[in-house]
Scaffold this motif. Structure first.
Motif, PDB file in Angstrom:
ATOM      1  N   MET A 186      46.202  28.403  36.808  1.00 45.81           N
ATOM      2  CA  MET A 186      46.548  27.277  35.946  1.00 45.81           C
ATOM      3  C   MET A 186      45.288  26.502  35.557  1.00 45.81           C
ATOM      4  SD  MET A 186      49.420  24.425  36.569  1.00 45.81           S
ATOM      5  CE  MET A 186      50.704  25.493  35.979  1.00 45.81           C
ATOM      6  N   LYS A 187      45.176  26.213  34.275  1.00 43.33           N
ATOM      7  CA  LYS A 187      43.964  25.576  33.774  1.00 43.33           C
ATOM      8  C   LYS A 187      44.233  24.101  33.451  1.00 43.33           C
ATOM      9  CE  LYS A 187      40.107  26.946  30.905  1.00 43.33           C
ATOM     10  NZ  LYS A 187      39.502  28.036  30.143  1.00 43.33           N
ATOM     11  N   ALA A 188      43.283  23.255  33.791  1.00 39.72           N
ATOM     12  CA  ALA A 188      43.443  21.829  33.486  1.00 39.72           C
ATOM     13  C   ALA A 188      42.225  21.312  32.742  1.00 39.72           C
ATOM     14  CB  ALA A 188      43.622  21.044  34.779  1.00 39.72           C
ATOM     15  N   ARG A 189      42.476  20.392  31.849  1.00 40.27           N
ATOM     16  CA  ARG A 189      41.381  19.737  31.131  1.00 40.27           C
ATOM     17  C   ARG A 189      41.403  18.250  31.490  1.00 40.27           C
ATOM     18  NH1 ARG A 189      43.479  20.077  26.426  1.00 40.27           N
ATOM     19  NH2 ARG A 189      45.230  21.309  27.153  1.00 40.27           N
ATOM     20  N   ILE A 190      40.270  17.776  31.998  1.00 40.09           N
ATOM     21  CA  ILE A 190      40.178  16.389  32.451  1.00 40.09           C
ATOM     22  C   ILE A 190      39.180  15.631  31.578  1.00 40.09           C
ATOM     23  CG2 ILE A 190      39.507  14.906  34.391  1.00 40.09           C
ATOM     24  CD1 ILE A 190      40.234  17.294  36.233  1.00 40.09           C
ATOM     25  N   HIS A 191      39.602  14.484  31.083  1.00 40.94           N
ATOM     26  CA  HIS A 191      38.705  13.605  30.330  1.00 40.94           C
ATOM     27  C   HIS A 191      38.422  12.370  31.158  1.00 40.94           C
ATOM     28  CE1 HIS A 191      40.265  15.969  26.939  1.00 40.94           C
ATOM     29  NE2 HIS A 191      39.134  15.686  26.354  1.00 40.94           N
TER      30      HIS A 191
ATOM     31  N   LYS B 225      33.019  12.268  29.979  1.00 39.78           N
ATOM     32  CA  LYS B 225      32.865  13.592  30.560  1.00 39.78           C
ATOM     33  C   LYS B 225      34.112  14.420  30.299  1.00 39.78           C
ATOM     34  CE  LYS B 225      31.385  11.578  34.290  1.00 39.78           C
ATOM     35  NZ  LYS B 225      31.031  11.258  35.680  1.00 39.78           N
ATOM     36  N   TYR B 226      33.906  15.709  30.207  1.00 41.28           N
ATOM     37  CA  TYR B 226      35.007  16.641  29.977  1.00 41.28           C
ATOM     38  C   TYR B 226      34.875  17.755  31.003  1.00 41.28           C
ATOM     39  CZ  TYR B 226      37.640  20.353  27.646  1.00 41.28           C
ATOM     40  OH  TYR B 226      38.514  21.372  27.361  1.00 41.28           O
ATOM     41  N   ILE B 227      35.908  17.939  31.800  1.00 38.55           N
ATOM     42  CA  ILE B 227      35.824  18.931  32.870  1.00 38.55           C
ATOM     43  C   ILE B 227      37.007  19.892  32.782  1.00 38.55           C
ATOM     44  CG2 ILE B 227      35.760  19.257  35.384  1.00 38.55           C
ATOM     45  CD1 ILE B 227      34.626  16.420  35.609  1.00 38.55           C
ATOM     46  N   GLU B 228      36.715  21.184  32.785  1.00 36.08           N
ATOM     47  CA  GLU B 228      37.765  22.207  32.814  1.00 36.08           C
ATOM     48  C   GLU B 228      37.855  22.767  34.224  1.00 36.08           C
ATOM     49  OE1 GLU B 228      37.378  23.924  28.231  1.00 36.08           O
ATOM     50  OE2 GLU B 228      36.409  24.964  29.906  1.00 36.08           O
TER      51      GLU B 228
ATOM     52  N   ASP C 181      44.229  13.644  42.769  1.00 37.37           N
ATOM     53  CA  ASP C 181      43.464  13.371  43.984  1.00 37.37           C
ATOM     54  C   ASP C 181      41.975  13.662  43.777  1.00 37.37           C
ATOM     55  OD1 ASP C 181      44.384  12.311  46.313  1.00 37.37           O
ATOM     56  OD2 ASP C 181      44.321  14.196  47.431  1.00 37.37           O
ATOM     57  N   MET C 182      41.686  14.792  43.114  1.00 37.79           N
ATOM     58  CA  MET C 182      40.289  15.162  42.841  1.00 37.79           C
ATOM     59  C   MET C 182      39.607  14.094  41.992  1.00 37.79           C
ATOM     60  SD  MET C 182      40.613  19.171  41.796  1.00 37.79           S
ATOM     61  CE  MET C 182      41.557  20.292  42.810  1.00 37.79           C
ATOM     62  N   CYS C 183      40.331  13.592  40.982  1.00 37.40           N
ATOM     63  CA  CYS C 183      39.758  12.573  40.098  1.00 37.40           C
ATOM     64  C   CYS C 183      39.449  11.307  40.884  1.00 37.40           C
ATOM     65  CB  CYS C 183      40.707  12.253  38.950  1.00 37.40           C
ATOM     66  SG  CYS C 183      40.727  13.530  37.700  1.00 37.40           S
ATOM     67  N   LYS C 184      40.374  10.935  41.776  1.00 40.06           N
ATOM     68  CA  LYS C 184      40.185   9.692  42.531  1.00 40.06           C
ATOM     69  C   LYS C 184      39.075   9.819  43.565  1.00 40.06           C
ATOM     70  CE  LYS C 184      44.702   7.563  42.011  1.00 40.06           C
ATOM     71  NZ  LYS C 184      46.026   8.136  42.198  1.00 40.06           N
TER      72      LYS C 184
ATOM     73  N   ILE D 185      44.534  13.776  32.588  1.00 39.93           N
ATOM     74  CA  ILE D 185      44.652  15.180  33.001  1.00 39.93           C
ATOM     75  C   ILE D 185      45.630  15.890  32.082  1.00 39.93           C
ATOM     76  CG2 ILE D 185      45.401  16.723  34.856  1.00 39.93           C
ATOM     77  CD1 ILE D 185      44.727  14.356  36.807  1.00 39.93           C
ATOM     78  N   ASP D 186      45.189  16.982  31.448  1.00 38.49           N
ATOM     79  CA  ASP D 186      46.089  17.811  30.640  1.00 38.49           C
ATOM     80  C   ASP D 186      46.177  19.184  31.268  1.00 38.49           C
ATOM     81  OD1 ASP D 186      46.486  15.975  28.307  1.00 38.49           O
ATOM     82  OD2 ASP D 186      44.317  16.205  28.196  1.00 38.49           O
TER      83      ASP D 186
END
Lengths: 80, 80
Positions: free
Chosen positions: A1-6, A40-43, A60-63, A76-77
């Motif tokens: 599963m892929k996520a895109r985080i801004h 920042k943009y993280i995949e 949790d990772m973001c926090k 998070i998308d």
């Protein structure tokens, strides 16, 4: 599963990097640039296949690592 | 007119920053993180109101300043 985080700076937090880009664009002759904000943009590729569990883990990772929640917002998308 | 620009490393280009995040997540106990790639996210406010002209200007900005087209891809999304 892929996520895109801004990860973006909160409203009102000074963004010197964005301001530097804005000035550099002006120096290069690009007029009419009213504002620039850099984030920042993280995949992330996750082994997890359950969307709800993946979302919780990413939150949790973001926090804990990816963002500084005092001055930054994150979104998070998930690509299903 | 507001634009959102994503700048990502091309496929196959080594991403040490993403790798560092992946390792750090592992150290924090987050398992199952298969890959992490970090890119840049830039929001630009333009005075230009014509979408086609704005797109052209943004394309030019990406080529001349914002991205390194040898190793990076960029995408431009315009908020109408």
């Amino acid at each position: 599963m892929k996520a895109r985080i801004h990860i973006t700076l909160k409203e009102g937090v000074l963004d010197p990097q964005g301001k530097a880009i804005q000035l550099a664009l002006g120096d290069l002759g690009f007029g009419g640039v009213d504002d620039v904000r850099q984030g920042k943009y993280i995949e992330v590729d996750l082994a997890e296949t359950d969307a709800s569990k993946a979302k919780d883990a990413l939150d949790d990772m973001c926090k804990k690592l990816l963002s500084n929640t005092v001055i930054e917002n994150y979104t998070i998308d998930l690509d299903e």
